[in-house]
Scaffold this motif. Structure first.
Motif, PDB file in Angstrom:
ATOM      1  N   ALA A   8      -6.955   3.035  -6.779  1.00  0.00           N
ATOM      2  CA  ALA A   8      -6.974   4.512  -6.150  1.00  0.00           C
ATOM      3  C   ALA A   8      -6.477   5.588  -7.259  1.00  0.00           C
ATOM      4  CB  ALA A   8      -5.720   4.270  -5.134  1.00  0.00           C
ATOM      5  N   PHE A   9      -5.837   5.309  -8.315  1.00  0.00           N
ATOM      6  CA  PHE A   9      -5.339   5.989  -9.326  1.00  0.00           C
ATOM      7  C   PHE A   9      -5.989   5.751 -10.830  1.00  0.00           C
ATOM      8  CE2 PHE A   9      -2.169   5.656  -6.103  1.00  0.00           C
ATOM      9  CZ  PHE A   9      -2.031   7.032  -5.739  1.00  0.00           C
ATOM     10  N   LEU A  52      -4.927   3.497 -12.554  1.00  0.00           N
ATOM     11  CA  LEU A  52      -4.034   3.002 -13.364  1.00  0.00           C
ATOM     12  C   LEU A  52      -4.161   1.528 -13.701  1.00  0.00           C
ATOM     13  CD1 LEU A  52      -0.563   4.130 -11.751  1.00  0.00           C
ATOM     14  CD2 LEU A  52      -1.358   4.667 -14.051  1.00  0.00           C
ATOM     15  N   GLY A  99       2.599   1.338  -3.432  1.00  0.00           N
ATOM     16  CA  GLY A  99       1.580   1.675  -4.207  1.00  0.00           C
ATOM     17  C   GLY A  99       1.344   3.176  -4.306  1.00  0.00           C
ATOM     18  N   MET A 100       1.115   3.695  -3.029  1.00  0.00           N
ATOM     19  CA  MET A 100       0.727   5.502  -3.009  1.00  0.00           C
ATOM     20  C   MET A 100       1.893   6.233  -3.697  1.00  0.00           C
ATOM     21  SD  MET A 100      -1.682   6.585  -1.951  1.00  0.00           S
ATOM     22  CE  MET A 100      -2.701   6.890  -0.407  1.00  0.00           C
ATOM     23  N   PHE A 126       4.114   5.378  -5.739  1.00  0.00           N
ATOM     24  CA  PHE A 126       4.382   5.266  -7.316  1.00  0.00           C
ATOM     25  C   PHE A 126       3.104   6.030  -8.003  1.00  0.00           C
ATOM     26  CE2 PHE A 126       3.092   2.909 -11.336  1.00  0.00           C
ATOM     27  CZ  PHE A 126       4.284   3.155 -11.885  1.00  0.00           C
ATOM     28  N   GLY A 127       1.808   5.595  -7.277  1.00  0.00           N
ATOM     29  CA  GLY A 127       0.655   6.425  -8.228  1.00  0.00           C
ATOM     30  C   GLY A 127       0.998   7.807  -8.035  1.00  0.00           C
ATOM     31  N   LEU A 128       1.162   8.505  -6.615  1.00  0.00           N
ATOM     32  CA  LEU A 128       1.396  10.033  -6.718  1.00  0.00           C
ATOM     33  C   LEU A 128       2.420  10.440  -7.897  1.00  0.00           C
ATOM     34  CD1 LEU A 128       1.064  10.527  -2.957  1.00  0.00           C
ATOM     35  CD2 LEU A 128      -0.644  10.980  -4.926  1.00  0.00           C
ATOM     36  N   PHE A 140      -4.857  -2.126  -6.046  1.00  0.00           N
ATOM     37  CA  PHE A 140      -4.796  -1.012  -5.455  1.00  0.00           C
ATOM     38  C   PHE A 140      -4.552   0.227  -6.539  1.00  0.00           C
ATOM     39  CE2 PHE A 140      -2.320   2.303  -3.339  1.00  0.00           C
ATOM     40  CZ  PHE A 140      -3.265   2.843  -2.309  1.00  0.00           C
ATOM     41  N   LEU A 141      -3.707   0.066  -7.233  1.00  0.00           N
ATOM     42  CA  LEU A 141      -3.348   1.246  -8.213  1.00  0.00           C
ATOM     43  C   LEU A 141      -4.486   1.457  -9.060  1.00  0.00           C
ATOM     44  CD1 LEU A 141       0.512   0.465  -9.449  1.00  0.00           C
ATOM     45  CD2 LEU A 141      -0.515   2.380  -7.977  1.00  0.00           C
ATOM     46  N   LEU A 197       0.847  -1.324  -0.037  1.00  0.00           N
ATOM     47  CA  LEU A 197      -0.121  -0.011  -0.099  1.00  0.00           C
ATOM     48  C   LEU A 197       0.911   1.175   0.151  1.00  0.00           C
ATOM     49  CD1 LEU A 197      -3.078  -0.931   2.123  1.00  0.00           C
ATOM     50  CD2 LEU A 197      -2.779  -1.335  -0.255  1.00  0.00           C
ATOM     51  N   LEU A 216      -2.415  -7.474  -5.245  1.00  0.00           N
ATOM     52  CA  LEU A 216      -2.742  -6.265  -4.431  1.00  0.00           C
ATOM     53  C   LEU A 216      -2.168  -4.811  -5.049  1.00  0.00           C
ATOM     54  CD1 LEU A 216      -4.426  -5.228  -1.917  1.00  0.00           C
ATOM     55  CD2 LEU A 216      -1.983  -5.592  -0.450  1.00  0.00           C
ATOM     56  N   LEU A 217      -0.893  -4.907  -5.376  1.00  0.00           N
ATOM     57  CA  LEU A 217      -0.477  -3.777  -6.097  1.00  0.00           C
ATOM     58  C   LEU A 217      -1.287  -3.325  -7.230  1.00  0.00           C
ATOM     59  CD1 LEU A 217       2.012  -1.694  -5.929  1.00  0.00           C
ATOM     60  CD2 LEU A 217       3.199  -3.113  -7.594  1.00  0.00           C
ATOM     61  N   ARG A 242       3.576   8.588 -10.372  1.00  0.00           N
ATOM     62  CA  ARG A 242       3.165   8.645 -11.933  1.00  0.00           C
ATOM     63  C   ARG A 242       2.030   9.779 -12.307  1.00  0.00           C
ATOM     64  NH1 ARG A 242       1.877   4.855 -15.610  1.00  0.00           N
ATOM     65  NH2 ARG A 242       3.796   4.186 -15.663  1.00  0.00           N
ATOM     66  N   ARG A 243       1.053  10.251 -11.349  1.00  0.00           N
ATOM     67  CA  ARG A 243       0.220  11.378 -11.526  1.00  0.00           C
ATOM     68  C   ARG A 243       0.986  12.739 -11.951  1.00  0.00           C
ATOM     69  NH1 ARG A 243      -4.572  11.984  -7.082  1.00  0.00           N
ATOM     70  NH2 ARG A 243      -5.434  10.382  -8.371  1.00  0.00           N
TER      71      ARG A 243
END
Lengths: 152, 140
Positions: free
Chosen positions: B116-117, B119, A16-17, A19-21, B112-113, A13, B108-109, A23-24
């Motif tokens: 949440a995003f 992606l 992922g957070m 990486f997601g931020l 989750f991506l 988690l 899970l990764l 990437r955004r």
């Protein structure tokens, strides 16, 4: 309760957070071409082989938006829409969409690792800018304005 | 076939919760259940159990979607998810717990991506996988 699983969940988690931020922030940014060419010119993009461009269906145009897509790519659709709108808006801009999967040789040649990737080519077939992900319409227009001075 | 993207986000969120439970409880049977859910959704995303829940419970409160998305990327993503959770279930149930944990964590990764995003890792990596396969085929 599995403590190892619990640690795995927390790790995934957090990673992922982050990486997601990240990437955004970076997605769709129109960066200058990764490799700089040796020959001097107004722009410092790399000149792509005419034979390579011909294989991809790129014809002579003041500016070409060369898009690489795959069938399994949801954001490719958004890039297609933005590019088509911009091509319709600005004279001299041509949008070409290529199925990356059926052009793997060219994909390797051009160093494309994920879809969507959008290349901005000038009249000489030089790669001026490149975006992976979905660029915004204003950003794309701004990048093209540099290439189309006569229109302003 | 075109899909409601909000339904896919909902399904990804539910998947995130279920895989979290798999990892916390270490239940191979729950991993297997999630693998089956993925398999059904890969076969037909509209018949996926989580999509059915979305249409029965959430959609009536939201109204029709502003836009729809093509089904091919979603089906591919479900197939990637199925692979991870099938390996995870196999790992847990055969006593190779480490394999179960790692495979579930990867699933899970991705979930989750997506939740949440928005992606889709598997979809983006598709051309990467094709490129690498192509190179291997050429060098043989």
């Amino acid at each position: 309760m599995d403590p190892v699983g619990l640690v795995a969940v927390a790790t995934v988690l957090v990673a992922g957070m982050v990486f997601g931020l990240w990437r955004r922030r970076h997605d769709g940014r129109l960066a200058g071409s990764a490799v700089k060419s040796q020959d001097q010119g107004m722009t410092d993009g790399v000149r792509l082989e005419p034979a390579l461009l011909a294989k991809l269906g790129v014809e002579a145009a003041p500016v070409t938006l060369l898009q690489f897509s795959t069938a399994f790519c949801a954001p490719c659709r958004a890039v297609r829409r933005v590019s088509a709108e911009v091509a319709a808006l600005l004279p001299g801009v041509r949008h070409v969409e290529v199925d990356a999967e059926s052009h793997l040789d060219e994909v390797r040649e051009l160093n494309i690792w994920r879809t969507p990737t959008l290349l901005i080519l000038d009249a000489q077939g030089r790669e001026i800018r490149r975006a992976t992900g979905v660029p915004t319409k204003p950003h794309l227009i701004a990048a093209l304005a540099e290439l189309l001075p006569a229109q302003r | 076939m075109e899909l409601d993207p909000r339904g896919q986000r909902f399904a990804a969120a539910l998947t995130t919760v279920v895989i979290t439970l798999v990892l916390v409880t270490g239940s191979g049977w729950l991993a297997l259940a999630q693998a089956v859910v993925f398999a059904v959704a890969a076969w037909n995303p509209r018949r996926g159990p989580y999509s059915l829940i979305f249409r029965a419970v959430i959609l009536p409160r939201l109204g029709p979607p502003a836009e729809r998305e093509p089904a091919a990327p979603v089906r591919f993503a479900q197939l990637v998810g199925f692979t991870f959770l099938a390996v995870s279930a196999l790992g847990y149930l055969s006593g190779v717990t480490a394999a179960g944990v790692v495979a579930a964590a990867l699933g899970l990764l991705a979930a989750f991506l997506n939740a949440a995003f928005g992606l889709c890792l598997g979809c983006e990596a598709y051309i990467l996988i094709r490129r690498l396969k192509y190179r291997n085929a050429e060098s043989v």
